[in-house]
Write an enzyme that holds these catalytic residues in place. Structure first.
Site, short mmCIF file in Angstrom:
data_model
loop_
_atom_site.label_atom_id
_atom_site.label_comp_id
_atom_site.label_asym_id
_atom_site.label_seq_id
_atom_site.Cartn_x
_atom_site.Cartn_y
_atom_site.Cartn_z
CB CYS A 7 -0.98 -0.02 1.17
SG CYS A 7 -0.22 0.02 2.81
NE ARG A 13 -4.63 1.49 1.82
CZ ARG A 13 -4.43 2.21 0.75
NH1 ARG A 13 -5.30 2.14 -0.25
NH2 ARG A 13 -3.39 3.01 0.63
CG ASP A 119 -5.43 5.27 2.86
OD1 ASP A 119 -5.41 4.72 3.98
OD2 ASP A 119 -4.54 6.02 2.45
P1 4NP Z 1 -1.85 2.83 4.07
O1 4NP Z 1 -2.43 4.24 4.57
O2 4NP Z 1 -1.31 3.06 2.67
O3 4NP Z 1 -3.04 1.92 4.06
O4 4NP Z 1 -0.77 2.41 5.05
C1 4NP Z 1 -1.65 5.38 4.53
C2 4NP Z 1 -0.92 5.74 5.63
C3 4NP Z 1 -0.12 6.88 5.59
C4 4NP Z 1 -0.04 7.63 4.43
C5 4NP Z 1 -0.78 7.26 3.31
C6 4NP Z 1 -1.58 6.15 3.36
N1 4NP Z 1 0.76 8.78 4.39
O5 4NP Z 1 0.85 9.42 3.34
O6 4NP Z 1 1.41 9.10 5.41
#
Ligand code: 4NP
Length: 146
Positions: A7, A13, A119
């Site tokens: 992800c 995720r 997300d």
């Molecule tokens: P993930 O969610 O991709 O599901 O881990 C996110 C967590 C942090 C960020 C983006 C998506 N971020 O840009 O910090």
């Protein structure tokens, strides 16, 4: 079979999908290795999001030991299959891709028209609950059909 789930941040995720798919694979006695990574470096070395850890605990899987890591081009050599969580992850991944054979290993974790596991990062704990439920269904589908 070595599987990497990817992800953006590797704190919501993909680490949830990692521990959920590991549990499904354990139940089905499949000899698969499952790990996860993120395309960005913002949370590298840190734990999973605390809401993800809480929801996983509530639903019977342990996410407390996760350490976020960043995806790297070498991962294309180390894994047989790379599952991504949404089209924007594919966009970010293009920076790491050097040939078509690498793209051939990349599949969507959710293979419906949306190609998306939304997300939950900007949401609240109920978004993490919904994310867990969606991932659990998809993990079972992957273990049944791969
Ligand atoms: P993930 O969610 O991709 O599901 O881990 C996110 C967590 C942090 C960020 C983006 C998506 N971020 O840009 O910090």
């Amino acid at each position: 079979m070595k599987i990497l789930i990817v992800c953006l941040g590797n704190i919501c995720r993909s680490p949830m999908a990692e521990v959920i798919l590991k549990q499904v694979v354990l139940e089905k006695k499949l000899p698969w290795t499952i790990e996860s990574a993120g395309t960005n470096r913002y949370h590298k070395g840190g734990p999973a999001d605390e809401r993800a850890v809480r929801v996983c605990k509530k639903r019977g899987v342990d996410l407390s030991q996760h350490i976020a890591r960043r995806f790297k081009t070498k991962d294309f050599d180390l894994y047989d299959l790379i599952y991504i969580m949404a089209p924007d992850v594919r966009d970010e991944m293009s920076e790491f891709v050097t040939d078509q054979k690498q793209w051939d290993k990349v599949k969507y974790f959710n293979d419906d028209r949306s190609q998306t596991v939304p997300d939950p990062w900007y949401g609240d704990e109920s978004d993490f609950e919904a994310c867990f439920s969606q991932i659990e269904l998809l993990a079972r589908k992957i273990a049944d059909t791969l």
